[in-house]
Enzyme design. Structure first.
Site, PDB file in Angstrom:
ATOM      1  N   LYS A 169      16.548  -2.331  -8.105  1.00 43.15           N
ATOM      2  CA  LYS A 169      16.149  -3.617  -9.584  1.00 43.15           C
ATOM      3  C   LYS A 169      15.426  -2.537 -10.557  1.00 43.15           C
ATOM      4  O   LYS A 169      14.106  -2.467 -10.912  1.00 43.15           O
ATOM      5  CB  LYS A 169      15.518  -4.277  -9.135  1.00 43.15           C
ATOM      6  CG  LYS A 169      15.356  -5.801 -10.070  1.00 43.15           C
ATOM      7  CD  LYS A 169      14.392  -6.607  -9.897  1.00 43.15           C
ATOM      8  CE  LYS A 169      13.137  -6.670 -11.076  1.00 43.15           C
ATOM      9  NZ  LYS A 169      13.671  -6.008 -12.037  1.00 43.15           N
ATOM     10  N   GLU A 244       3.160   2.292  -7.324  1.00 41.39           N
ATOM     11  CA  GLU A 244       2.224   3.120  -8.389  1.00 41.39           C
ATOM     12  C   GLU A 244       1.475   2.423  -9.540  1.00 41.39           C
ATOM     13  O   GLU A 244       2.711   1.743  -9.589  1.00 41.39           O
ATOM     14  CB  GLU A 244       3.020   4.757  -9.021  1.00 41.39           C
ATOM     15  CG  GLU A 244       3.902   5.162  -8.128  1.00 41.39           C
ATOM     16  CD  GLU A 244       2.760   6.678  -7.781  1.00 41.39           C
ATOM     17  OE1 GLU A 244       1.589   6.240  -8.318  1.00 41.39           O
ATOM     18  OE2 GLU A 244       2.782   7.265  -6.752  1.00 41.39           O
ATOM     19  N   CYS A 278       1.063   4.616 -17.951  1.00 38.09           N
ATOM     20  CA  CYS A 278       0.127   4.379 -17.399  1.00 38.09           C
ATOM     21  C   CYS A 278      -0.718   5.444 -17.156  1.00 38.09           C
ATOM     22  O   CYS A 278      -2.072   5.118 -17.083  1.00 38.09           O
ATOM     23  CB  CYS A 278       0.812   4.357 -15.590  1.00 38.09           C
ATOM     24  SG  CYS A 278       2.166   5.476 -15.277  1.00 38.09           S
ATOM     25  N   GLU A 378      -6.140  -2.406 -18.714  1.00 35.54           N
ATOM     26  CA  GLU A 378      -4.648  -1.291 -19.939  1.00 35.54           C
ATOM     27  C   GLU A 378      -4.370  -2.524 -20.776  1.00 35.54           C
ATOM     28  O   GLU A 378      -3.986  -3.215 -21.062  1.00 35.54           O
ATOM     29  CB  GLU A 378      -3.803  -1.404 -18.003  1.00 35.54           C
ATOM     30  CG  GLU A 378      -3.077  -0.097 -18.573  1.00 35.54           C
ATOM     31  CD  GLU A 378      -1.856  -0.627 -17.030  1.00 35.54           C
ATOM     32  OE1 GLU A 378      -1.648  -1.420 -16.807  1.00 35.54           O
ATOM     33  OE2 GLU A 378      -0.922   1.052 -17.217  1.00 35.54           O
TER      34      GLU A 378
HETATM   35  P1  NAD Z   1       5.963  -4.835 -14.602  1.00 34.75           P
HETATM   36  O1  NAD Z   1       4.706  -5.023 -12.806  1.00 34.75           O
HETATM   37  O2  NAD Z   1       5.603  -6.496 -14.970  1.00 34.75           O
HETATM   38  O3  NAD Z   1       7.215  -5.305 -13.616  1.00 34.75           O
HETATM   39  C1  NAD Z   1       7.593  -4.081 -12.753  1.00 34.75           C
HETATM   40  C2  NAD Z   1       9.140  -4.104 -12.030  1.00 34.75           C
HETATM   41  O4  NAD Z   1       8.982  -5.243 -11.651  1.00 34.75           O
HETATM   42  C3  NAD Z   1      10.016  -5.167 -13.259  1.00 34.75           C
HETATM   43  O5  NAD Z   1      11.003  -3.932 -13.137  1.00 34.75           O
HETATM   44  C4  NAD Z   1       9.990  -6.305 -12.748  1.00 34.75           C
HETATM   45  O6  NAD Z   1      11.059  -7.548 -13.020  1.00 34.75           O
HETATM   46  C5  NAD Z   1       9.071  -6.041 -11.599  1.00 34.75           C
HETATM   47  N1  NAD Z   1       9.229  -7.635 -10.370  1.00 34.75           N
HETATM   48  C6  NAD Z   1       7.926  -8.556 -11.448  1.00 34.75           C
HETATM   49  N2  NAD Z   1       7.704  -9.407 -11.086  1.00 34.75           N
HETATM   50  C7  NAD Z   1       7.991  -8.942  -9.646  1.00 34.75           C
HETATM   51  C8  NAD Z   1       7.721 -10.041  -8.624  1.00 34.75           C
HETATM   52  N3  NAD Z   1       7.072 -10.897  -8.151  1.00 34.75           N
HETATM   53  N4  NAD Z   1       8.943  -9.103  -7.134  1.00 34.75           N
HETATM   54  C9  NAD Z   1       8.687  -7.675  -7.078  1.00 34.75           C
HETATM   55  N5  NAD Z   1       9.484  -7.398  -8.399  1.00 34.75           N
HETATM   56  C10 NAD Z   1       8.881  -7.807  -9.566  1.00 34.75           C
HETATM   57  O7  NAD Z   1       5.402  -3.836 -14.954  1.00 34.75           O
HETATM   58  P2  NAD Z   1       5.922  -3.443 -16.453  1.00 34.75           P
HETATM   59  O8  NAD Z   1       5.922  -4.274 -17.564  1.00 34.75           O
HETATM   60  O9  NAD Z   1       7.575  -3.183 -16.927  1.00 34.75           O
HETATM   61  O10 NAD Z   1       5.086  -1.755 -17.208  1.00 34.75           O
HETATM   62  C11 NAD Z   1       3.967  -1.948 -17.004  1.00 34.75           C
HETATM   63  C12 NAD Z   1       3.105  -1.277 -15.885  1.00 34.75           C
HETATM   64  O11 NAD Z   1       3.840  -0.460 -15.066  1.00 34.75           O
HETATM   65  C13 NAD Z   1       1.855  -1.128 -16.825  1.00 34.75           C
HETATM   66  O12 NAD Z   1       1.071  -2.178 -15.592  1.00 34.75           O
HETATM   67  C14 NAD Z   1       1.711   0.430 -16.856  1.00 34.75           C
HETATM   68  O13 NAD Z   1       0.967   1.144 -16.044  1.00 34.75           O
HETATM   69  C15 NAD Z   1       2.823   0.152 -14.752  1.00 34.75           C
HETATM   70  N6  NAD Z   1       2.918   1.276 -14.860  1.00 34.75           N
HETATM   71  C16 NAD Z   1       2.960   2.453 -13.762  1.00 34.75           C
HETATM   72  C17 NAD Z   1       3.120   3.268 -13.613  1.00 34.75           C
HETATM   73  C18 NAD Z   1       2.653   4.531 -11.986  1.00 34.75           C
HETATM   74  O14 NAD Z   1       3.773   6.083 -12.136  1.00 34.75           O
HETATM   75  N7  NAD Z   1       1.817   4.053 -11.720  1.00 34.75           N
HETATM   76  C19 NAD Z   1       4.130   4.706 -14.032  1.00 34.75           C
HETATM   77  C20 NAD Z   1       4.690   3.639 -15.184  1.00 34.75           C
HETATM   78  C21 NAD Z   1       4.051   1.809 -15.618  1.00 34.75           C
END
Ligand code: NAD
Length: 471
Positions: A169, A244, A278, A378
């Site tokens: 997803k 992650e 991130c 962040e």
């Molecule tokens: P997010 O957590 O809002 O969403 C990430 C994914 O999870 C999306 O596909 C989203 O639709 C899905 N999601 C949301 N709610 C969910 C639920 N209840 N159950 C299952 N899936 C769900 O993050 P974002 O805004 O898309 O990305 C930014 C964040 O990601 C930042 O906090 C960033 O630090 C983090 N990030 C971490 C890494 C890493 O490798 N550590 C890399 C890139 C981004």
């Protein structure tokens, strides 16, 4: 304008059962460039059922067979690299250099994963036992929007190499990139059900995956907030989880650092993806007695940055992905001002002439205390916080005094000292004097940045559990 109405399930493009349509906008000018029909629970359940049915045969394939399939995926992606790069620029606003690099690395994950397919990574003799790495089953791969294919392909390559089948997803903000990926997966012609991808929101598609008794593993990249929810859900069915999550990485500039090199390095790592990364090094630790020198040098160099069309190779500052995210970053800039930090450059509002897009002025705050929100939270945009330290011990203490522990950076002349600082930092990866991208070494975080590691042998084995056979 691209219209996307189908998911990739069981080897075929399948019309969405879900009917909610989301807009895809180009963050450079907010023009609508696509519409995607979001999947629902039914679509997600279909994907899980297909992956479950495909698992017994896929998990029994030989290492040589899996190598060949991974190469077919790499080849299919090679044919679509241009389209993937264009989609990353158009919907994420990725800069041209980043987009081309990240997309070719997405392809390379399928080549590198073949290196993990050595018999010794799957079977070992431990005293009286023969220990075999057993693939877990169906793996759900959930990814964010900042270079989405890179995350999807990294996870999928390891999962498929391990012998798992996958349900994916992507972020709902990455539908154009996901569409190119689905077409490449289709062209690669893997057995039906081995790879499935459903567009949709977390609450519908994501939750269906994370709560399904037929999913045995979750590999999630995203925010710490969502990671916690996923981990709670996963416990019910005892899924294995790799998380992650967020980061707020420190860049320690050592007392012996040359100012020009240090500023260039700190801006390269701090403004990675214009801060929407991130791993961005957004807390810059400088020696107190050199604060004025660094303020001036950062100001000069940051004012040379150029916001503009991400498709123009001369652009160095990209827009924020959505207008909502732009507002969130603005709110943090206001918070920094309200907290009494010193605004060195940037600030509220958009750069002149770029009002249609989601552009934030590259912003630096100095005189930041480590307990301020702009030092601890962040922001995911081009907002940097300069914090001073008196000695090395204090630099390490400040660097570690945060809930995150994903990355850290050090810049200085004395390599031995730099390594000794590195060994005291709570971070999954520490980079000294250069930004290295090594997809064979483990990647992941400490503390609230998550747990588990991706990439290489460790990343592949995270999709398995050992079974010990005696006698
Ligand atoms: P997010 O957590 O809002 O969403 C990430 C994914 O999870 C999306 O596909 C989203 O639709 C899905 N999601 C949301 N709610 C969910 C639920 N209840 N159950 C299952 N899936 C769900 O993050 P974002 O805004 O898309 O990305 C930014 C964040 O990601 C930042 O906090 C960033 O630090 C983090 N990030 C971490 C890494 C890493 O490798 N550590 C890399 C890139 C981004």
């Amino acid at each position: 304008m691209q219209i996307i109405t189908r998911h990739f399930i069981n080897g075929e493009f399948v019309q969405s059962h879900g009917s909610i349509v989301a807009e895809v906008r180009n963050p450079f000018n907010n023009v609508i460039i696509g519409r995607v029909t979001l999947g629902d629970t039914v679509d997600a359940e279909r994907a899980v059922a297909a992956a479950k049915a495909a698992f017994p045969a896929w998990s029994q394939t030989t290492l040589e067979e899996r190598k060949a399939w991974l190469q077919k995926l790499a080849d299919a992606l090679t044919d679509r690299l241009h389209d993937l790069t264009a989609a990353c620029i158009a919907e994420f606003g990725g800069l041209t250099g980043f987009s081309a690099y990240a997309m070719s690395q997405a392809r390379d994950f399928f080549v590198l994963a073949q290196e993990t397919l050595k018999p010794e990574n799957f079977e070992q003799v431990v005293n009286q036992a023969t220990v075999t790495r057993v693939p877990l089953g169906v793996a759900a791969l959930l990814t964010p929007w900042n270079g989405n294919p890179w995350f999807i392909c990294g996870k999928a390559a390891s999962a498929l190499a391990a012998g798992c089948t996958v349900v994916i997803k992507p972020s709902e903000l990455s539908a154009l990139e996901a569409q190119v990926l689905m077409e490449a997966f289709h062209a690669a012609g893997l057995p039906a059900g081995v790879i499935n991808l459903v567009n949709g929101r977390g609450e519908q598609v994501g939750n269906t995956y994370t709560r399904s008794p037929d999913v045995q593993k979750i590999s999630f990249t995203g925010s710490t907030r969502v990671g916690k929810m996923i981990n709670r859900d996963a416990t019910e069915t005892m899924k294995r989880v790799t998380l992650e999550l967020g980061g707020k990485s420190p860049t320690v500039i050592m007392a012996d650092a040359d100012v020009d090199g240090a500023v260039r390095f700190a801006l390269t790592v701090g403004l990675n993806n214009t801060g929407s990364a991130c791993i961005a090094g957004t807390r810059i630790l400088v020696p107190e007695h050199r604060a004025e020198e660094f303020k001036a040098a950062f100001k000069t160099r940051m004012q040379m940055l150029r916001a503009g069309d991400p498709a123009d190779p001369a652009t160095t500052i990209q827009p924020m992905i959505t207008a909502n995210h732009w507002q969130r970053v603005q709110d943090y800039i206001q918070t920094g001002i309200d907290e009494g930090a010193e605004l060195i450059t940037g600030g509220l509002g958009k750069p002149a002439g770029l009002e249609a897009g989601n552009f934030v002025k590259p912003t630096l705050f100095a005189n930041v205390r480590n307990d301020m929100a702009i030092a601890q939270e962040e922001i995911f945009g081009p907002v940097l916080a300069m914090i001073t330290y008196r000695d090395e011990a204090e630099a390490v203490a400040i660097a570690n005094d945060i809930e995150y522990g994903l990355h850290a950076y050090i810049y200085g002349a004395d390599l031995e000292r730099a390594r000794s600082i590195a060994n005291r930092l709570q971070a999954g990866r520490v980079m000294i004097n250069e930004m290295v991208d090594d997809p064979r070494a483990p990647f992941g975080g400490f503390k609230m940045s998550g747990f588990g590691r991706e990439f290489g042998v460790a990343g592949m084995q995270a999709f398995t559990e050992p079974r010990a056979v005696f006698g």
